[in-house]
Design a protein around this motif. Structure first.
Motif, short mmCIF file in Angstrom:
data_model
loop_
_atom_site.label_atom_id
_atom_site.label_comp_id
_atom_site.label_asym_id
_atom_site.label_seq_id
_atom_site.Cartn_x
_atom_site.Cartn_y
_atom_site.Cartn_z
N GLY A 52 -14.92 2.22 18.33
CA GLY A 52 -13.61 2.74 18.71
C GLY A 52 -13.73 4.19 19.15
N ASN A 53 -12.58 4.88 19.29
CA ASN A 53 -12.66 6.29 19.67
C ASN A 53 -11.62 7.15 18.96
N ALA A 54 -10.95 6.58 17.94
CA ALA A 54 -9.89 7.34 17.29
C ALA A 54 -9.99 7.22 15.77
N PRO A 55 -9.82 8.33 15.06
CA PRO A 55 -9.90 8.31 13.60
C PRO A 55 -8.63 7.79 12.94
N THR A 56 -8.78 7.47 11.68
CA THR A 56 -7.62 7.21 10.82
C THR A 56 -7.08 8.55 10.37
N ILE A 57 -5.77 8.71 10.45
CA ILE A 57 -5.12 9.97 10.09
C ILE A 57 -4.60 9.90 8.66
N PHE A 58 -5.04 10.85 7.83
CA PHE A 58 -4.49 11.05 6.50
C PHE A 58 -3.68 12.34 6.54
N GLY A 59 -2.41 12.27 6.21
CA GLY A 59 -1.58 13.47 6.18
C GLY A 59 -0.95 13.66 4.81
N LYS A 60 -0.66 14.90 4.46
CA LYS A 60 -0.02 15.18 3.18
C LYS A 60 0.98 16.32 3.33
N LEU A 61 2.21 16.06 2.90
CA LEU A 61 3.24 17.08 2.82
C LEU A 61 3.44 17.37 1.33
N ASN A 62 2.99 18.53 0.92
CA ASN A 62 3.04 18.87 -0.51
C ASN A 62 4.48 18.96 -0.99
N GLY A 63 4.73 18.36 -2.15
CA GLY A 63 6.04 18.43 -2.76
C GLY A 63 6.07 19.47 -3.86
N LYS A 64 7.27 19.91 -4.22
CA LYS A 64 7.44 20.89 -5.30
C LYS A 64 7.86 20.21 -6.60
N ILE A 65 7.98 18.89 -6.54
CA ILE A 65 8.37 18.13 -7.73
C ILE A 65 7.15 17.36 -8.22
N ALA A 66 6.90 17.45 -9.51
CA ALA A 66 5.73 16.79 -10.08
C ALA A 66 5.93 15.28 -10.11
N GLY A 67 4.83 14.56 -10.18
CA GLY A 67 4.91 13.10 -10.27
C GLY A 67 4.29 12.42 -9.06
N GLU A 68 4.06 11.13 -9.23
CA GLU A 68 3.45 10.33 -8.16
C GLU A 68 4.35 10.29 -6.93
N GLY A 69 3.78 10.58 -5.78
CA GLY A 69 4.55 10.57 -4.55
C GLY A 69 4.60 9.18 -3.93
N VAL A 70 4.77 9.16 -2.61
CA VAL A 70 4.84 7.90 -1.88
C VAL A 70 4.04 8.04 -0.59
N THR A 71 3.52 6.93 -0.09
CA THR A 71 2.76 6.93 1.17
C THR A 71 3.55 6.17 2.23
N LEU A 72 3.62 6.76 3.43
CA LEU A 72 4.25 6.12 4.59
C LEU A 72 3.13 5.75 5.55
N ALA A 73 3.02 4.46 5.87
CA ALA A 73 1.88 3.99 6.65
C ALA A 73 2.31 3.19 7.87
N LYS A 128 8.71 14.86 -4.01
CA LYS A 128 7.35 14.78 -4.52
C LYS A 128 6.41 14.73 -3.31
N ASP A 129 5.12 14.70 -3.56
CA ASP A 129 4.16 14.63 -2.46
C ASP A 129 4.46 13.42 -1.56
#
Length: 374
Positions: A52-73, A128-129
């Protein structure tokens, strides 16, 4: 959300050609957008494993609230023909001139993700994250997800376990939580070549041998949760030659691996019966293309999101589906995925459409879910 902006962004993205194995330009566009929105980005180069020619993108928007965040895919590739898309807006519907696919699968999902991030930033929504995972080459057997180098990903960039995969065909409110495993099956039948006009009795036609075996196999819907299909039969000989070889490619998918393997075993028996009766040889090979997708939390996450839709007045239901997606691959890495829709219809065809009402409903639902967990 800004409805006009989300439509403009969607149309802008579908004009960027990104077929499977050639998503580089679109990926560069997305990385730029995520950086503008303040996300930290990590790129996985597993595409080198499959040309192929394109990477998988991992992004993170840091949250100010503690705890497990969520992933949007979502995934970045689209089904061909997809170059020079002529988007037509007809009321709530976006479609093409029927010379190309639209690319709503899955750029509508990505449009939803980008709008969620924009609103959160603009409104300073506490959260959260929030992780973003955008994979290439989903349409060619989830190659992007299959080739992620998980051991190289920085620990702080590894996505949250609860994952919203915005890639379900159909209306907003449908929540897929369970999907089958799929096994690919390759059969090779060997006969004996001979001149078909002079001495056919000295030959054994491999095509006929394959046909006899296939006639004894169960195909189509085997039971409520198991299906099988033959996709191709290949044998390339002149008509005056008794075919010596015939190659058959099939699949079996189901929600029980044991049942799938039982069906494959029955295909071996069908082949053996044909060989015993007429002679010749056969070989059968099979491989798991992707594993089952099953909820890891007794449907807690799925039901939470169902309640979000209901709170917005959107009819919602949980669904067991018959197709595979990145979710199946990600499940094997410990992720708890649900697959939600944004109004994509007639996907993988030039008649593909996007109902923007569903796009807005799901975007609002994701925003509501993030706010509720703040």
């Amino acid at each position: 959300m800004n409805k006009e902006r989300i439509i403009e962004n969607f149309i802008e993205m579908i004009k960027i050609h990104s077929p499977s194995k050639n998503e580089k330009n679109y990926t560069n566009y997305l990385v730029e957008k995520l950086n503008e929105l303040g996300l930290e980005v990590y790129l996985d180069h597993g595409y080198k494993n499959y040309d192929g020619n394109a990477p998988t993108i991992f992004g993170k928007l840091n949250g100010k609230i503690a705890g497990e965040g969520v992933t949007l895919a979502a995934h970045t590739d689209v089904v061909e023909p997809s170059e020079s898309v002529n988007a037509i807006i007809d009321g709530h519907i976006i479609k093409t001139d029927e010379t190309t696919t639209l690319g709503g699968d899955d750029k509508a999902g990505i449009a939803s993700i980008l709008e969620v991030l924009r609103v959160i930033q603009e409104k300073n929504v506490p959260h959260k994250d929030i992780f973003v995972l955008l994979t290439p080459c989903e349409e060619l057997g989830m190659l992007g997800a299959k080739n992620i180098n998980w051991n190289l990903i920085p620990e702080h960039m590894k996505p949250a376990k609860n994952m919203l995969v915005i890639d379900n065909a159909g209306r907003a409110g449908l929540i897929a939580h369970t999907a089958p495993t799929k096994y690919d099956v390759d059969l090779i039948f060997k006969g004996k070549t001979a001149h078909a006009g002079i001495e056919p009795e000295n030959g054994l036609n491999a095509i006929q041998l394959a046909s006899i075996a296939i006639a004894d196999m169960k195909m189509g819907r085997i039971d409520e949760l198991t299906t099988s299909n033959i996709g191709s039969i290949f044998s390339n000989y002149a008509t005056n030659v008794v075919a010596e070889e015939c190659i058959v490619k099939a699949e079996v998918r189901g929600h029980s691996t044991e049942k799938v393997l039982e069906i494959i075993k029955s295909y071996e028996k069908s082949c053996e019966l044909a060989i015993e009766k007429f002679g010749g040889k056969y070989s059968l090979k099979y491989i798991c293309d992707y594993p089952t997708l099953k909820p890891k939390d007794n449907l807690k996450f799925a039901n939470e999101f169902k309640e979000i839709y209901k709170s917005l007045g959107i009819k919602s239901e949980l669904a067991v589906i018959g197709g595979g997606s990145d979710s199946n691959i990600l499940a094997s890495n410990g992720y708890n995925s649900i697959i939600i829709g944004v109004g994509m219809y007639n996907v993988h065809t030039v008649y593909e459409t996007l109902d923007t009402r569903d796009l807005f409903y799901t975007t609002e639902a994701i925003l509501t879910y993030i706010k509720k967990r703040s």
